[in-house]
Design a protein around this motif. Sequence first.
Motif, mmCIF file in Angstrom:
data_model
loop_
_atom_site.group_PDB
_atom_site.id
_atom_site.type_symbol
_atom_site.label_atom_id
_atom_site.label_comp_id
_atom_site.label_asym_id
_atom_site.label_seq_id
_atom_site.Cartn_x
_atom_site.Cartn_y
_atom_site.Cartn_z
ATOM 1 N N PHE A 16 15.067 6.127 -13.453
ATOM 2 C CA PHE A 16 15.754 7.226 -12.797
ATOM 3 C C PHE A 16 14.932 7.586 -11.557
ATOM 4 C CE2 PHE A 16 17.118 7.430 -17.187
ATOM 5 C CZ PHE A 16 18.498 7.577 -17.048
ATOM 6 N N LEU A 17 15.522 7.373 -10.408
ATOM 7 C CA LEU A 17 14.749 7.352 -9.168
ATOM 8 C C LEU A 17 15.276 8.385 -8.179
ATOM 9 C CD1 LEU A 17 13.824 4.078 -7.311
ATOM 10 C CD2 LEU A 17 15.058 5.847 -6.085
ATOM 11 N N GLY A 18 14.378 9.194 -7.637
ATOM 12 C CA GLY A 18 14.744 10.151 -6.601
ATOM 13 C C GLY A 18 14.659 9.512 -5.230
ATOM 14 N N ALA A 19 15.767 9.534 -4.500
ATOM 15 C CA ALA A 19 15.814 8.886 -3.184
ATOM 16 C C ALA A 19 15.541 9.850 -2.044
ATOM 17 C CB ALA A 19 17.181 8.225 -2.986
ATOM 18 N N GLY A 20 15.265 11.120 -2.342
ATOM 19 C CA GLY A 20 14.997 12.075 -1.281
ATOM 20 C C GLY A 20 16.273 12.623 -0.666
ATOM 21 N N PRO A 21 16.135 13.531 0.297
ATOM 22 C CA PRO A 21 17.299 14.206 0.872
ATOM 23 C C PRO A 21 18.105 13.368 1.866
ATOM 24 C CG PRO A 21 15.259 15.455 1.203
ATOM 25 C CD PRO A 21 14.875 14.087 0.777
ATOM 26 N N GLY A 22 17.571 12.252 2.360
ATOM 27 C CA GLY A 22 18.348 11.463 3.326
ATOM 28 C C GLY A 22 17.534 10.558 4.211
ATOM 29 N N LEU A 79 31.195 9.686 -10.334
ATOM 30 C CA LEU A 79 29.874 10.032 -10.826
ATOM 31 C C LEU A 79 29.888 10.437 -12.300
ATOM 32 C CD1 LEU A 79 28.338 11.994 -7.814
ATOM 33 C CD2 LEU A 79 28.065 9.603 -8.439
ATOM 34 N N ARG A 80 31.028 10.918 -12.815
ATOM 35 C CA ARG A 80 31.080 11.318 -14.220
ATOM 36 C C ARG A 80 30.921 10.123 -15.156
ATOM 37 N NH1 ARG A 80 35.100 14.259 -11.839
ATOM 38 N NH2 ARG A 80 36.686 12.771 -12.523
ATOM 39 N N ASP A 81 31.150 8.916 -14.646
ATOM 40 C CA ASP A 81 31.097 7.726 -15.488
ATOM 41 C C ASP A 81 29.747 7.015 -15.424
ATOM 42 O OD1 ASP A 81 33.829 7.986 -16.204
ATOM 43 O OD2 ASP A 81 34.388 7.128 -14.273
ATOM 44 N N THR A 82 28.785 7.594 -14.755
ATOM 45 C CA THR A 82 27.523 6.875 -14.569
ATOM 46 C C THR A 82 26.775 6.663 -15.873
ATOM 47 O OG1 THR A 82 26.457 8.974 -14.002
ATOM 48 C CG2 THR A 82 27.196 7.593 -12.177
ATOM 49 N N THR A 83 26.924 7.568 -16.833
ATOM 50 C CA THR A 83 26.228 7.369 -18.116
ATOM 51 C C THR A 83 26.686 6.071 -18.769
ATOM 52 O OG1 THR A 83 26.015 9.754 -18.450
ATOM 53 C CG2 THR A 83 25.754 8.353 -20.385
ATOM 54 N N ASN A 84 27.997 5.843 -18.767
ATOM 55 C CA ASN A 84 28.528 4.609 -19.354
ATOM 56 C C ASN A 84 28.056 3.380 -18.579
ATOM 57 O OD1 ASN A 84 29.924 5.993 -21.346
ATOM 58 N ND2 ASN A 84 31.752 6.207 -20.067
ATOM 59 N N LEU A 115 18.923 11.386 -21.968
ATOM 60 C CA LEU A 115 19.058 11.605 -23.401
ATOM 61 C C LEU A 115 19.810 10.466 -24.078
ATOM 62 C CD1 LEU A 115 19.846 15.444 -23.436
ATOM 63 C CD2 LEU A 115 17.803 14.329 -24.384
ATOM 64 N N ALA A 116 20.802 9.915 -23.366
ATOM 65 C CA ALA A 116 21.548 8.789 -23.920
ATOM 66 C C ALA A 116 20.636 7.585 -24.099
ATOM 67 C CB ALA A 116 22.719 8.445 -22.998
ATOM 68 N N CYS A 117 19.747 7.345 -23.123
ATOM 69 C CA CYS A 117 18.782 6.243 -23.252
ATOM 70 C C CYS A 117 17.849 6.493 -24.434
ATOM 71 C CB CYS A 117 17.962 6.097 -21.975
ATOM 72 S SG CYS A 117 18.874 5.449 -20.558
ATOM 73 N N PHE A 124 12.908 4.114 -20.553
ATOM 74 C CA PHE A 124 13.221 4.607 -19.214
ATOM 75 C C PHE A 124 11.991 5.264 -18.606
ATOM 76 C CE2 PHE A 124 14.107 8.269 -21.902
ATOM 77 C CZ PHE A 124 13.638 9.345 -21.153
ATOM 78 N N GLU A 125 12.014 5.354 -17.306
ATOM 79 C CA GLU A 125 10.963 6.054 -16.569
ATOM 80 C C GLU A 125 11.615 6.897 -15.496
ATOM 81 O OE1 GLU A 125 8.410 3.864 -13.967
ATOM 82 O OE2 GLU A 125 9.902 2.288 -13.625
ATOM 83 N N VAL A 126 10.881 7.867 -14.996
ATOM 84 C CA VAL A 126 11.366 8.743 -13.938
ATOM 85 C C VAL A 126 10.443 8.606 -12.734
ATOM 86 C CG1 VAL A 126 11.888 11.105 -13.234
ATOM 87 C CG2 VAL A 126 12.353 10.364 -15.592
ATOM 88 N N VAL A 127 11.014 8.274 -11.596
ATOM 89 C CA VAL A 127 10.260 8.198 -10.338
ATOM 90 C C VAL A 127 10.663 9.409 -9.503
ATOM 91 C CG1 VAL A 127 9.796 6.867 -8.251
ATOM 92 C CG2 VAL A 127 10.202 5.680 -10.433
#
Length: 549
Positions: A16-22, A79-84, A115-117, A124-127
Amino acid sequence: MNPTAPNHPVAGQVTFLGAGPGDPGLLTLRAVEALSHADVLIADPQVLDVVRTHARANVDTPMQASADEASIPADVPTLRDTTNLVMGAARTGKRVVRAVSGDPGLDADVAEEMLACASEGIGFEVVPGVAAAVGVPAYAGVPLRDPQGADVRFVDARTADDRCWSEVGTSDATAVVSTTLDSVAAAAGELVSAGRKPDTPLTVTIAGTTTRQRTWTATLGTIAQTLKAAKVLPSPDGGQPVIAVVGERSSAAQRDQLSWFESKPLFGWKVLVPRTKEQAASLSDQLVSYGAVPHEVPTIAVEPPRTPQQMERAVKGLVTGRYEWIAFTSVNAVKAVREKFEEYGLDARAFAGIKVAAVGEQTAKALVAFGVKPDLVPSGEQSAAGLLEDWPPYDPVFDPIDRVFLPRADIATETLVAGLIELGWEVDDVTAYRTVRASPPPATTREAIKGGGFDAVLFTSSSTVRNLVGIAGKPHNVTVIACIGPATAKTAEEHGLRVDVMSPEPSVHKLAEALADFGAARRAAAVENGDPVTRPSERRPGSRRRARS
């Protein structure tokens, strides 16, 4: 792994990766590394282009959604389907990168996906990324804290309730409010109703950290009028996200000193770079550092010579000791010789015993990438004339061979050949590649060129002038014309163009510097006169002055 979770014999990894504001430059090193190893990239629409450039060419992108929701086909997942999507890819053992705007912990609603993972035992990891609520004020020149210290409260106007507004309204903390352009006035009203004074300073920033960034300074009581006077509201774009900073640190006096990003000399300028893509890369990087948005339009295409025999004989002559020197005057010449080497199964070792000259930093870099360090690069002007200034005359005592191999374009001038002969050398002037006019750019680009959609165009040779006009039409009168030297400027004027900027030296990087100086002077004049700072494309035809840098 959770022993109660379903047993999946193959489980992937999710980042799960944060790409910043732009701003693409705000990606972390860890984010770039994770993207380079991704099998599947699932990105929020607004950051897809930011992260995709760091992913492998064959990466799977099942969610190619556009930032314009209206343009998303019905069969494209929302975007609602991203978990699947995330879970489906991870279950097959894929390395999945889930890229979100800003920071996963502050700007995105990805906790459900995490939570699903966890429930299925998928690693999973968070960046972390730069959160919009932190990064945007920094780019707007609005510090959230100072040496005196102060509380900072972050408010999401979408979910804030009466208690939240009351707590922030009755405090003197700096409030960072995430909202939309058409909801800013309502958020300001909530704070005033909760106890903040109407004259409390406020900044509102849209498209933060990008070259479309724009910031307005007002107070809680005047922001509605300020946005109306700026003609940004009412607008169909009112739903765009903004970051509003409320507090003394957002005062206009501070922004005048701290607004480093929007005050770049070419901020937001669309600059046309009419060169081949290989040539344009470093120039475009330099323009980006000045705040510009470069648009590369190839005007010249490079093709092999019609008769390759001359080039083949010359390359064989390198191996058999026919030459004392080989001189490269362009990156394309290096590329042509390198391709011929590879065709014959040769490598950089074939240059053993041969002196190598190169004109220009990029040409020298291309040689180093090939494994060849140039023996001679002009100490002054990076041109044929500059190379001749440093080239040694032929000396029969010290030079066992008197011949120079010169691989060049079919339209190269005779300056270098004549100068080398005058120094006593024999020259094999060989056509290594042909330059032909490139195909016309897309219709939208041609219309922007002729209709004043570009703020500036950089002409790096007379041929780029002739070819651009030939394939796309003459740039509009409002477009700033920058030329690399007198000969190029003369050609531009012959085509009816008014030259505004001239490079002090025949160097593409000096040309970019000269354009930046022009932009800085133009900005300073507007500020001094109390006028709004605008781009050339925003001005009426004929309203600019003739100027040279």
